[in-house]
Write a protein that holds these residues in place. Sequence first.
Motif, PDB file in Angstrom:
ATOM      1  N   TYR A 169      18.430 -19.609  19.204  1.00 38.78           N
ATOM      2  CA  TYR A 169      18.188 -18.648  18.450  1.00 38.78           C
ATOM      3  C   TYR A 169      17.386 -17.597  18.717  1.00 38.78           C
ATOM      4  O   TYR A 169      16.700 -17.158  18.251  1.00 38.78           O
ATOM      5  CB  TYR A 169      17.980 -19.095  17.662  1.00 38.78           C
ATOM      6  CG  TYR A 169      18.609 -20.296  15.989  1.00 38.78           C
ATOM      7  CD1 TYR A 169      20.043 -20.008  16.310  1.00 38.78           C
ATOM      8  CD2 TYR A 169      18.770 -21.790  16.514  1.00 38.78           C
ATOM      9  CE1 TYR A 169      20.229 -21.020  15.550  1.00 38.78           C
ATOM     10  CE2 TYR A 169      18.984 -22.631  16.211  1.00 38.78           C
ATOM     11  CZ  TYR A 169      20.604 -21.973  15.865  1.00 38.78           C
ATOM     12  OH  TYR A 169      20.832 -22.977  15.233  1.00 38.78           O
ATOM     13  N   GLY A 170      17.338 -17.540  20.566  1.00 33.27           N
ATOM     14  CA  GLY A 170      16.444 -16.598  21.023  1.00 33.27           C
ATOM     15  C   GLY A 170      15.308 -16.912  21.855  1.00 33.27           C
ATOM     16  O   GLY A 170      14.112 -16.520  22.012  1.00 33.27           O
ATOM     17  N   THR A 195      12.407 -13.940  19.457  1.00 39.76           N
ATOM     18  CA  THR A 195      12.609 -13.238  17.990  1.00 39.76           C
ATOM     19  C   THR A 195      11.438 -12.835  17.243  1.00 39.76           C
ATOM     20  O   THR A 195      10.644 -12.723  17.860  1.00 39.76           O
ATOM     21  CB  THR A 195      12.771 -14.700  17.227  1.00 39.76           C
ATOM     22  OG1 THR A 195      11.702 -15.494  16.882  1.00 39.76           O
ATOM     23  CG2 THR A 195      13.800 -15.655  18.034  1.00 39.76           C
ATOM     24  N   LYS A 196      11.957 -12.736  15.902  1.00 40.08           N
ATOM     25  CA  LYS A 196      11.028 -11.874  15.438  1.00 40.08           C
ATOM     26  C   LYS A 196      10.458 -13.248  14.527  1.00 40.08           C
ATOM     27  O   LYS A 196       9.317 -12.273  13.480  1.00 40.08           O
ATOM     28  CB  LYS A 196      11.234 -11.060  14.123  1.00 40.08           C
ATOM     29  CG  LYS A 196      12.276 -10.074  14.559  1.00 40.08           C
ATOM     30  CD  LYS A 196      13.520  -9.060  13.600  1.00 40.08           C
ATOM     31  CE  LYS A 196      14.296  -7.869  13.917  1.00 40.08           C
ATOM     32  NZ  LYS A 196      14.834  -7.317  13.313  1.00 40.08           N
ATOM     33  N   GLU A 197       9.889 -14.334  14.453  1.00 39.87           N
ATOM     34  CA  GLU A 197       9.232 -15.140  14.063  1.00 39.87           C
ATOM     35  C   GLU A 197       8.501 -15.731  14.868  1.00 39.87           C
ATOM     36  O   GLU A 197       8.618 -16.015  16.155  1.00 39.87           O
ATOM     37  CB  GLU A 197       9.869 -16.774  13.030  1.00 39.87           C
ATOM     38  CG  GLU A 197      10.938 -15.406  12.445  1.00 39.87           C
ATOM     39  CD  GLU A 197       9.946 -15.278  10.257  1.00 39.87           C
ATOM     40  OE1 GLU A 197       8.849 -15.179  10.595  1.00 39.87           O
ATOM     41  OE2 GLU A 197      10.762 -14.153  10.518  1.00 39.87           O
ATOM     42  N   ASN A 266      11.356 -19.400  10.747  1.00 39.06           N
ATOM     43  CA  ASN A 266      11.505 -19.425   9.945  1.00 39.06           C
ATOM     44  C   ASN A 266      12.870 -20.761  10.340  1.00 39.06           C
ATOM     45  O   ASN A 266      13.360 -21.100  11.024  1.00 39.06           O
ATOM     46  CB  ASN A 266      13.076 -18.401  11.257  1.00 39.06           C
ATOM     47  CG  ASN A 266      14.612 -17.535   9.964  1.00 39.06           C
ATOM     48  OD1 ASN A 266      14.669 -18.926   9.616  1.00 39.06           O
ATOM     49  ND2 ASN A 266      15.437 -17.241  10.951  1.00 39.06           N
ATOM     50  N   TYR A 267      12.843 -21.138   9.277  1.00 40.83           N
ATOM     51  CA  TYR A 267      12.697 -23.061   8.360  1.00 40.83           C
ATOM     52  C   TYR A 267      14.362 -22.717   7.900  1.00 40.83           C
ATOM     53  O   TYR A 267      14.415 -24.197   7.986  1.00 40.83           O
ATOM     54  CB  TYR A 267      12.391 -22.956   7.386  1.00 40.83           C
ATOM     55  CG  TYR A 267      10.051 -22.867   7.462  1.00 40.83           C
ATOM     56  CD1 TYR A 267       9.733 -24.107   8.566  1.00 40.83           C
ATOM     57  CD2 TYR A 267      10.096 -22.611   7.001  1.00 40.83           C
ATOM     58  CE1 TYR A 267       8.660 -23.927   8.975  1.00 40.83           C
ATOM     59  CE2 TYR A 267       8.759 -22.761   7.473  1.00 40.83           C
ATOM     60  CZ  TYR A 267       7.970 -22.867   8.326  1.00 40.83           C
ATOM     61  OH  TYR A 267       6.452 -23.312   8.056  1.00 40.83           O
ATOM     62  N   ASP A 268      15.325 -21.319   8.285  1.00 37.72           N
ATOM     63  CA  ASP A 268      16.812 -21.705   7.882  1.00 37.72           C
ATOM     64  C   ASP A 268      17.478 -21.954   9.886  1.00 37.72           C
ATOM     65  O   ASP A 268      18.704 -22.299   8.975  1.00 37.72           O
ATOM     66  CB  ASP A 268      17.294 -20.202   7.392  1.00 37.72           C
ATOM     67  CG  ASP A 268      16.783 -19.849   6.143  1.00 37.72           C
ATOM     68  OD1 ASP A 268      16.757 -21.063   5.045  1.00 37.72           O
ATOM     69  OD2 ASP A 268      16.686 -18.606   6.163  1.00 37.72           O
ATOM     70  N   LEU A 269      16.778 -21.873  10.968  1.00 35.36           N
ATOM     71  CA  LEU A 269      17.239 -22.421  12.009  1.00 35.36           C
ATOM     72  C   LEU A 269      16.581 -24.013  12.333  1.00 35.36           C
ATOM     73  O   LEU A 269      15.684 -24.099  11.991  1.00 35.36           O
ATOM     74  CB  LEU A 269      16.515 -21.668  13.131  1.00 35.36           C
ATOM     75  CG  LEU A 269      16.379 -20.016  12.404  1.00 35.36           C
ATOM     76  CD1 LEU A 269      15.936 -19.348  13.615  1.00 35.36           C
ATOM     77  CD2 LEU A 269      17.766 -19.860  12.871  1.00 35.36           C
ATOM     78  N   GLU A 270      18.272 -24.289  12.541  1.00 38.63           N
ATOM     79  CA  GLU A 270      17.805 -25.709  13.255  1.00 38.63           C
ATOM     80  C   GLU A 270      17.788 -25.814  14.741  1.00 38.63           C
ATOM     81  O   GLU A 270      18.934 -25.665  15.196  1.00 38.63           O
ATOM     82  CB  GLU A 270      19.578 -26.415  12.328  1.00 38.63           C
ATOM     83  CG  GLU A 270      19.324 -26.708  10.925  1.00 38.63           C
ATOM     84  CD  GLU A 270      20.004 -27.377  10.046  1.00 38.63           C
ATOM     85  OE1 GLU A 270      21.276 -27.715  10.999  1.00 38.63           O
ATOM     86  OE2 GLU A 270      20.262 -27.185   8.335  1.00 38.63           O
TER      87      GLU A 270
END
Length: 281
Positions: A169-170, A195-197, A266-270
């Motif tokens: 995810y980057g 990433t942006k987070e 970003n807690y949507d990323l696993e």
Amino acid sequence: MRKLMILVSLIVATVILVACGDSESSSSNSKDTKKTENVKTKGKLKEEDYEKLYSDPKKYKGYELEITGKVFAEPEQDEKGTYIQIWADPENAEKNTLIAINDPKFKIKTDDYVKVEGVIKDEFEGENAFGGTITAPIVLAKNIEVVDYLTAVSPTLKEVEMDKEINQYGIKVTLKKIEIAENQTRVYIKIKNDTKEKASFYPGSAKLIVGNKQLEEEYIDSETTGLQEIQNEILPSIETEGVIVYPAINLGEKQIKLNAEVSSENYDLEFKSYIFDVSID
């Protein structure tokens, strides 16, 4: 300690003056001093005798040796030389050794690490702060250089170059290399957050797998060792790199594994574990 260092200076200065001519005189000139570079010796100290040296220094007078260590007392200088005390076993603050350097302008300070080639000239005997008797070998340095922590305390026996990157995810984790030493294993890692987070990485969560054993991170003092620490929180577009230190592993190991964990705000990323398989040739 100050009293001890004054005694050391006097004794070692005397050793320098009489080293070559086997003279009992307490005075010398520059010509005599220069002769110390060509002093006759009994040969090189055997590997198995290094430990014995510290229990009976007089027995090994005249032998050549090579040691590394850490300066633990303020160096002293006079017109004839520089005098230092080192721990030849700095990790355990043991093996007190007195070094005479035939250079009154040699640049050295407390907490420096040194590599010394020299000749065992005598034994120093004195008292510690508690009134106990201490002995230490006196060494006349033929060659001496200030070195870094790794050279003195934990020289690399085997280096495994990796430069392998895993991207999720980057967030990119790169295992750059692994250094295997007698007393520790050093893992060099780089992390880039594209990433942006904000991302997080905690070295304590990274495990080194050796056979059926899981090795945990060991504490290091970055100021003392010069080993860079990895930042725990990594802002967007930021890159950080550093070293994780683990216990020593057997040089005969053929395969090890690094298991590292990274998270994001970003807690949507696993995220899965960043797993690096390492072959040791």
